[in-house]
Scaffold this active site. Structure first.
Site, PDB file in Angstrom:
ATOM      1  N   PRO A 161      62.538  20.367  59.621  1.00 15.22           N
ATOM      2  CA  PRO A 161      63.695  21.194  59.982  1.00 15.22           C
ATOM      3  C   PRO A 161      64.903  20.339  60.343  1.00 15.22           C
ATOM      4  O   PRO A 161      64.771  19.311  61.021  1.00 15.22           O
ATOM      5  CB  PRO A 161      63.201  21.991  61.197  1.00 15.22           C
ATOM      6  N   LEU A 166      63.819  15.287  64.802  1.00 16.63           N
ATOM      7  CA  LEU A 166      62.498  14.878  64.335  1.00 16.63           C
ATOM      8  C   LEU A 166      62.579  13.798  63.262  1.00 16.63           C
ATOM      9  O   LEU A 166      61.603  13.511  62.583  1.00 16.63           O
ATOM     10  CB  LEU A 166      61.737  16.091  63.792  1.00 16.63           C
ATOM     11  N   SER A 169      66.033  12.346  58.265  1.00 15.66           N
ATOM     12  CA  SER A 169      66.707  11.414  57.351  1.00 15.66           C
ATOM     13  C   SER A 169      65.903  10.134  57.180  1.00 15.66           C
ATOM     14  O   SER A 169      65.689   9.657  56.058  1.00 15.66           O
ATOM     15  CB  SER A 169      68.109  11.088  57.869  1.00 15.66           C
ATOM     16  N   ASP A 214      62.498   5.449  65.773  1.00 23.22           N
ATOM     17  CA  ASP A 214      62.061   6.416  64.767  1.00 23.22           C
ATOM     18  C   ASP A 214      61.475   5.712  63.551  1.00 23.22           C
ATOM     19  O   ASP A 214      60.447   6.126  62.996  1.00 23.22           O
ATOM     20  CB  ASP A 214      63.231   7.284  64.304  1.00 23.22           C
TER      21      ASP A 214
END
Length: 399
Positions: A161, A166, A169, A214
């Site tokens: 989403p 989250l 990309s 990330d």
């Protein structure tokens, strides 16, 4: 597709990789301030990239996320249009490829598709694929890694989403990098610790401001403790990343809004204040980093009551630094809905989604689900994905 998120079509020699969404469990956002974090990959959502050998090098646009052909200005810009029917057919031709997206939706759901610019923004995934191709090529050239001249077509898909914090990309970029490593057979020549920097470098090419957390989580997969201390970053060019057993985690829950309206500007003034030597920001960020350090010990001991306290303290420190205006009312509400039933909660990233822990078990989970439903939020059990590294790559981390 195997458990490592990769597959090889022997008939066509196509390569496909998945990279999963990321949840920052503890320590974020200290990764961009020489801190520490604990993150894990979320099996509920992922991006996949497919590399197919071809006569020309083609970056294939996605029929939804890279939509460039519209029926009218209204279709391009407006949040709603009374002239749309229940069935919408979109056809787009680019680079000799024809894409037909057939969407069957009810009129009440039309806003999801037609609000193209407001919901999807001006960019899709094509620019991300182009950027990692450039970064990969330059890295190989600079490090005298020979890559053959064969060409390929890259395509992608994602169900992560948007605007949920989250790492959607970076998931696309990470999956694409894995495809390139296998296509050129150079996986053994580019260290695992270096790969997150390549993913981040590709995003920086596009002006995306972020830290390494990330990308480390998505390159390694599973549960990872990360130490970005300045001495490591200066001496090694990367942090120290330690995989942990995913069985150490208790049951967790993801809360997010289907159509987030305000993700906030979480790294805005805080970064400048930190660079300017603001004592409150510097001391608070050290405390956030120490939460991850304490959290590692807590997880190893499976002291989940302490984990709940650390999660809540992590968010409270973040809120004190960034302020409510930057974090966004909707994001704060998600945290408060969880806390209303006694669950521990914090942002998964920079806002848009929340990770929650119910220390009192199933009855508390039911209360959480009921409150989220009343507030209009989606809540789902977290599925943690194990490490995506192969045995040889895991072995190199122990050397």
């Amino acid at each position: 597709m195997d458990t490592q998120g990769t597959s090889l079509d022997s008939a066509s020699c196509a390569i496909e990789h998945k990279a999963f969404a990321r949840v920052g469990l503890l320590g974020n956002p200290s990764d961009v301030y020489y801190g520490r974090t604990i993150s894990f990959t979320l099996g509920n959502f992922w991006a996949s990239v497919r590399l197919q050998p071809s006569e020309e090098l083609v970056i294939q646009p996605h029929p939804t996320h890279d939509l460039v052909q519209f029926r009218s200005l209204d279709h391009l810009v407006l949040p709603s249009s009374p002239s749309l029917s229940n069935y919408i057919y979109i056809c787009m031709t680019m680079h000799g490829w024809v894409f037909v997206l057939v969407c069957l939706i009810w009129k009440s759901k039309i806003r999801v598709l037609v609000n193209r610019l407001n919901n999807e923004g001006y960019y899709g995934g094509v620019r991300l694929l182009m950027a990692i191709c450039k970064v990969f090529h330059n890295y190989c050239k600079d490090n005298k890694i020979d890559i053959h001249g064969k060409k390929f077509t890259l395509s992608y898909d994602t169900n992560i989403p948007r605007q949920t914090g989250l790492s959607g990309s970076s998931a696309i970029v990470c999956a694409a990098l894995s495809c390139l490593l296998d296509f050129y057979r150079v996986r053994h020549l580019i260290k695992v610790e270096v790969r997150p920097k390549l993913v981040l470098a590709a995003e920086k090419e596009l002006g995306i401001v972020a830290g390494l957390q990330d990308r480390v989580a998505q390159v390694y997969g599973g549960l990872v403790y990360m130490d970005f201390s300045k001495e490591y970053m200066d001496d090694l060019g990367h942090g120290i990343y330690t995989p942990m057993d995913i069985s150490l985690l208790p049951p967790l829950y993801l809360i997010y809004a289907e159509n987030p309206s305000d993700s906030g500007k979480v790294h805005s003034t805080v970064r400048q204040r930190w660079l300017s030597g603001d004592e409150f920001i510097i001391s608070s960020m050290i405390k956030v980093a120490n939460i991850a350090k304490e959290g590692r010990k807590t997880l190893l001991e499976k002291d989940y009551s302490e984990l709940a306290k650390l999660m809540n303290h992590n968010f409270d420190l973040r809120r004190s630094m960034f302020g409510d205006d930057a974090l966004g009312a909707l994001n704060i509400k998600m945290v408060e809905v969880a806390r209303k039933v006694g669950a521990a909660s914090k942002f998964t990233g920079s806002g848009g989604a929340v990770v929650a822990f119910c220390p009192d078990g199933p009855p508390q989970v039911k209360l959480l689900e009921d409150e989220c439903r009343k507030a209009g939020f989606i809540v789902v059990p977290v599925e943690v994905v194990p490490s995506c590294l192969n045995a040889d790559e895991l072995q190199t981390l122990k050397i």
